[in-house]
Design a protein around this motif. Structure first.
Motif, PDB file in Angstrom:
ATOM      1  N   THR A   1      54.299   9.283 -65.643  1.00 49.79           N
ATOM      2  CA  THR A   1      54.763   7.968 -65.233  1.00 49.79           C
ATOM      3  C   THR A   1      54.198   7.622 -63.864  1.00 49.79           C
ATOM      4  O   THR A   1      54.147   8.476 -62.975  1.00 49.79           O
ATOM      5  CB  THR A   1      56.306   7.940 -65.154  1.00 49.79           C
ATOM      6  OG1 THR A   1      56.843   8.304 -66.413  1.00 49.79           O
ATOM      7  CG2 THR A   1      56.812   6.564 -64.773  1.00 49.79           C
ATOM      8  N   LEU A   2      53.779   6.388 -63.712  1.00 53.50           N
ATOM      9  CA  LEU A   2      53.429   5.857 -62.403  1.00 53.50           C
ATOM     10  C   LEU A   2      54.512   4.860 -62.014  1.00 53.50           C
ATOM     11  O   LEU A   2      54.668   3.809 -62.647  1.00 53.50           O
ATOM     12  CB  LEU A   2      52.063   5.168 -62.440  1.00 53.50           C
ATOM     13  CG  LEU A   2      51.657   4.389 -61.181  1.00 53.50           C
ATOM     14  CD1 LEU A   2      51.679   5.265 -59.939  1.00 53.50           C
ATOM     15  CD2 LEU A   2      50.279   3.742 -61.371  1.00 53.50           C
ATOM     16  N   ASP A   3      55.280   5.213 -61.001  1.00 55.05           N
ATOM     17  CA  ASP A   3      56.348   4.346 -60.506  1.00 55.05           C
ATOM     18  C   ASP A   3      55.762   3.471 -59.401  1.00 55.05           C
ATOM     19  O   ASP A   3      55.515   3.930 -58.281  1.00 55.05           O
ATOM     20  CB  ASP A   3      57.502   5.199 -59.980  1.00 55.05           C
ATOM     21  CG  ASP A   3      58.739   4.369 -59.655  1.00 55.05           C
ATOM     22  OD1 ASP A   3      58.580   3.265 -59.119  1.00 55.05           O
ATOM     23  OD2 ASP A   3      59.850   4.842 -59.946  1.00 55.05           O
ATOM     24  N   LEU A   4      55.524   2.205 -59.726  1.00 50.83           N
ATOM     25  CA  LEU A   4      54.883   1.293 -58.791  1.00 50.83           C
ATOM     26  C   LEU A   4      55.749   1.015 -57.574  1.00 50.83           C
ATOM     27  O   LEU A   4      55.245   0.852 -56.459  1.00 50.83           O
ATOM     28  CB  LEU A   4      54.562  -0.024 -59.501  1.00 50.83           C
ATOM     29  CG  LEU A   4      53.674   0.078 -60.747  1.00 50.83           C
ATOM     30  CD1 LEU A   4      53.589  -1.283 -61.428  1.00 50.83           C
ATOM     31  CD2 LEU A   4      52.296   0.596 -60.402  1.00 50.83           C
ATOM     32  N   ALA A   5      57.065   0.956 -57.769  1.00 50.11           N
ATOM     33  CA  ALA A   5      57.976   0.607 -56.681  1.00 50.11           C
ATOM     34  C   ALA A   5      58.147   1.738 -55.681  1.00 50.11           C
ATOM     35  O   ALA A   5      58.402   1.499 -54.503  1.00 50.11           O
ATOM     36  CB  ALA A   5      59.329   0.201 -57.248  1.00 50.11           C
ATOM     37  N   GLN A   6      58.032   2.994 -56.151  1.00 47.21           N
ATOM     38  CA  GLN A   6      58.209   4.142 -55.258  1.00 47.21           C
ATOM     39  C   GLN A   6      56.886   4.775 -54.836  1.00 47.21           C
ATOM     40  O   GLN A   6      56.853   5.559 -53.887  1.00 47.21           O
ATOM     41  CB  GLN A   6      59.082   5.206 -55.926  1.00 47.21           C
ATOM     42  CG  GLN A   6      60.485   4.715 -56.250  1.00 47.21           C
ATOM     43  CD  GLN A   6      61.463   5.852 -56.468  1.00 47.21           C
ATOM     44  OE1 GLN A   6      61.980   6.422 -55.514  1.00 47.21           O
ATOM     45  NE2 GLN A   6      61.710   6.179 -57.723  1.00 47.21           N
ATOM     46  N   GLY A   7      55.804   4.444 -55.535  1.00 54.40           N
ATOM     47  CA  GLY A   7      54.516   5.036 -55.199  1.00 54.40           C
ATOM     48  C   GLY A   7      54.440   6.502 -55.563  1.00 54.40           C
ATOM     49  O   GLY A   7      53.879   7.297 -54.798  1.00 54.40           O
TER      50      GLY A   7
END
Length: 789
Positions: free
Chosen positions: A145-151
């Protein structure tokens, strides 16, 4: 509403101190830093699923540019494979460049354009973490997973009944890349960590290496690891770990680049290898959770400045992983508004990860899969570097724009000297026929060493200046205006020396036109008065005059420039084609469907051509006809530019179709989006080229469809497509004139708009033929409702 990120004192304070002197440009990009501010609050798992992209397989290490997941702290970046048994990180530093000043011309009047003299962006290092008994064939329930909000990039899988989780992130506060391996009880990790250079460097006993390029650029990297429940040891430069319940790997590195022409763009006193070792030691003094909390707080301070909802996707769409979803969107043709919003946010993620406190984003941003990127991964000044930053202010990331300003200021002394010494060289086909020379300009390509490549690009100075000026229009930052003023002034001086007088045959009127030039990148090589140059110089002169007035300086020179602007020839519509002319000819002298929209720079990014009644209708019709002729299918960045132009013309469905075209999967030799969402330009079925400008330009088009602005005027939902019309919102969108806008809509009509001043005072707010005038003090807000009665 529009908050400053939590940063060390040095950056924001230095911005204020630097002011008009441009002193910030003398600071190195990779330098010792104070202990970052820590937060005791856990970041938790509070990120919305709409900000998470996910896949069911790791990247193929031979296809990292398509499948590797990007992390970055603005300077230091990596592509991660997320393979359970063989994790690979391809590590980059924004300043890791070969080449040099490149201050000679070839026999044909071009600057050399190769990896030795001009130089190339290259990899810093390869980091591998091998865990033999975690081979992909031995695990189940794999997900990354790439969490855009947490980087944060997270990988999870099950082996022997134990769930293993690893997280990768690039921390700006600690200036390191962190890889943390954990599990939920009963499991362990045994394997090795290996740091390698990509040019035969030797990794020493301290798990670090250092070396230098022939140009004198020194570079280095270091890694360390620590864990619990087992043993970690170093032997011969390789880190071994055995029986660890969790393991944290910390990497840093960089170069001795310094953005200072006086020291040849390097700091001879800086030892990158030693500094990298110091940074990993400092970070390793903290638990992984502490490093994660610090990173997430920093990343969220920027990411949270804008949010967008374009509607609700179906449960069936949400059940698909990201790559399946992209393919389904293309095959089914059904709108997927949450995926489209995530694509916009992915562009913002790349900007945050790749443009903070170092060099600006080039053709491939901060990410590479080898040492030979196409076009050297350079800075193209005839569209690409400008497009990279069209999104920043619109998307609540004004702080990320600073990298471009810093770069231009650092290069200015070199660009000025190269212009003085070589622009009027007899070998330069674009030399000034007036024989005069002043100020500065650039070539089509530029590097970080003050050097230029390929043909001279006379109008490149105007386009760079207009881009820097637009940032001022969004922020109303006087310190920024003072910093860029010398760039505007020098560019105007260049054009004062370059413009020539031409008599129009139909009227006998004398006008000023640009000397011989090439409309990028097509048609005759030696055409005078090309629309591209005329429009850009007209805007440059207007911006300089406003800057001089606002700074209360150089009134006489501003009056001179005003006189030149008044005499500038402006393009006409061809009586033969019905198109806005690209050259001073009624004939089309180039490719009808060419990728560049150079003659339309007055429509976008400029706005001299506007479909609001202020521009002659025949000019708007001519621009529309030319845009139509250029077509709807091109390279990703060219589609993004087309989308922005159609948004300016308020054609919502054409603008939306171009967004959709860029979301098409890149397979079978077609241009489009790769599994990792990178935009890929296919040169052949077996090889694709990543060009980041489409990933950044397309989100700019999407925001432009929702909000148009120029100083003194905002228009809500100018090009809202049917696919997004049911309901939606955008909060934190930047608007020229010094405002930030929060906007909500339903059934295709705005229901509420909040206007917040970040320096602007008066603007009209329009929708559907109605407008209201808003006057605010900086820092104040107003909320408007009842747009439709």
């Amino acid at each position: 509403m529009h908050t400053e990120p939590s940063e060390p004192l040095s950056r924001r304070s230095l911005l204020a101190l630097a002011g008009a002197t441009g002193a910030l440009a003398s600071l190195p990009a990779f330098t010792a830093s104070a202990e970052p501010r820590r937060t005791a609050n856990s970041p938790g798992n509070h990120s919305s699923s709409r900000h998470q992209l996910w896949w069911q397989a790791p990247a193929d290490e031979h296809s990292m540019i398509r499948q590797g997941l990007p992390v970055g702290n603005g300077r230091l970046g990596a592509l991660a494979s997320n393979d359970p048994g063989h994790e690979l990180l391809l590590v980059t530093d924004a300043t890791m460049w070969t080449g040099g000043l490149n201050d000679t011309l070839d026999a044909d009047g071009q600057f050399p354009y190769d990896r030795e003299r001009f130089g190339s962006f290259t990899l810093l290092a390869r980091l591998t973490v091998d865990i033999p008994d975690h081979d992909l064939s031995a695990v189940s329930r794999y997900r990354r997973t790439l969490d855009l909000a947490q980087g944060v990039v997270t990988t999870s899988y099950v082996r022997s009944g134990v769930t293993y989780t690893r997280r990768i992130f690039a921390s700006r506060p600690d200036d390191v890349i962190v890889l943390h391996l954990g599990q939920n009880g009963g499991g362990h990790h045994t394997g090795t960590v290996t740091l390698e250079g990509t040019r035969g460097e030797t990794t020493g006993a301290a798990s670090s290496f250092g070396a230098a390029f022939p140009n004198g650029r020194r570079y280095g990297a270091a890694v360390t690891a620590y864990g619990s429940g087992g043993r970690v040891s170093v032997r011969g430069g390789r880190i071994s770990f055995s029986g660890c319940t969790d393991l944290t790997v910390v990497l840093s590195g960089g170069t001795n680049y310094a953005p200072n022409a006086a020291t040849h763009y390097r700091d001879p006193s800086l030892d990158p290898e030693r500094l990298a070792r110091a940074k990993v030691r400092a970070a390793a003094a903290h638990p992984a959770d502490t490093l994660l909390r610090t990173h997430v707080a920093d990343h969220r301070s920027l990411f949270g400045q804008l949010d967008v909802s374009l509607g609700t996707s179906s449960a069936a769409q949400r059940s698909l992983d990201t790559w399946e979803r992209i393919r389904a969107r293309a095959s089914d043709g059904d709108p997927d508004p949450e995926l489209e919003a995530a694509y916009l946010q992915f562009g913002r993620y790349l900007m945050i990860s790749g443009s903070r406190g170092s060099l600006p984003l080039g053709l491939q941003g901060l990410w590479l899969d080898g040492n030979d990127p196409d076009w050297m991964g350079d800075y193209h000044t005839d569209i690409n570097i400008q497009m990279n930053y069209w999104m920043a202010d619109r998307a609540g990331l004004s702080q990320c724009f600073d990298a471009l300003t810093d770069y231009c200021l650092a290069q200015l002394p070199s660009w000025t000297e190269l212009t003085r010494a070589h622009f009027n060289d007899p070998r330069n086909r674009y030399r000034n026929s007036t024989g005069r020379i002043a100020g500065w300009t650039v070539a089509i390509s530029a590097n970080p060493h003050g050097g230029l490549g390929w043909w001279w690009h006379p109008a490149g100075n105007a386009w760079l200046c207009n881009t820097l000026w637009e940032h001022y229009e969004y922020t109303r930052s006087r310190s920024h205006l003072e910093r860029i003023y010398p760039l505007l002034e020098g560019a105007c001086a260049f054009w004062e020396a370059r413009l020539i007088t031409h008599t129009l045959p139909d009227s006998g009127r004398e006008v000023l036109i640009a000397d011989s030039d090439w409309s990028p990148e097509q048609g005759p090589l030696d055409a005078k008065g090309i629309t591209y140059a005329q429009e850009l110089v007209w805007a440059l002169f207007a911006n300089y005059r406003t800057a001089a007035a606002e700074l209360r300086k150089d009134r006489d020179h501003a009056d001179t420039v005003a006189g030149l602007q008044e005499r500038l020839y402006l393009p006409r519509v061809s009586p033969r084609t019905g198109w806005l002319e690209e050259w001073m000819s009624p004939d089309n002298l180039g490719e009808t469907t060419h990728r560049h929209l150079s003659p339309l720079v007055g429509l976008f990014p400029g706005d001299r051509i506007r479909p609001d009644g202020s521009t002659p209708a025949d000019l708007v019709d001519g621009a529309t006809a030319l845009l139509t002729a250029r077509g709807m299918n091109s390279f990703g960045w060219a589609n993004a530019w087309r989308g922005l132009c159609w948004a300016r013309l308020k054609n919502a469905e054409k603008a939306y179709q171009l967004v959709v075209n860029n979301l098409r999967p890149s397979t079978g030799g077609s241009n489009g989006t790769a599994p990792n969402l990178f935009d890929i330009y296919e040169v052949e079925k077996s090889r694709g080229i990543f060009q980041i400008d489409a990933n950044l330009g397309t989100p700019a088009a999407m925001i432009e469809m929702l909000l148009y602005s120029r100083p003194g005027h905002l228009e809500l939902l100018p090009a809202l497509p049917a696919a997004w019309a049911a309901s939606g919102s955008i909060t934190g969108a930047g608007a020229r004139g010094g405002f930030v806008v929060d906007l909500r809509w339903r059934d295709g009509k705005p229901t509420e708009a909040s206007i917040h001043s970040v320096g602007g005072r008066t603007t009209t707010v329009a929708y559907g033929g109605r407008s209201r005038t808003v006057t605010l003090e900086p820092g104040r807000s107003v909320t408007l409702k009842d747009f439709v009665r």
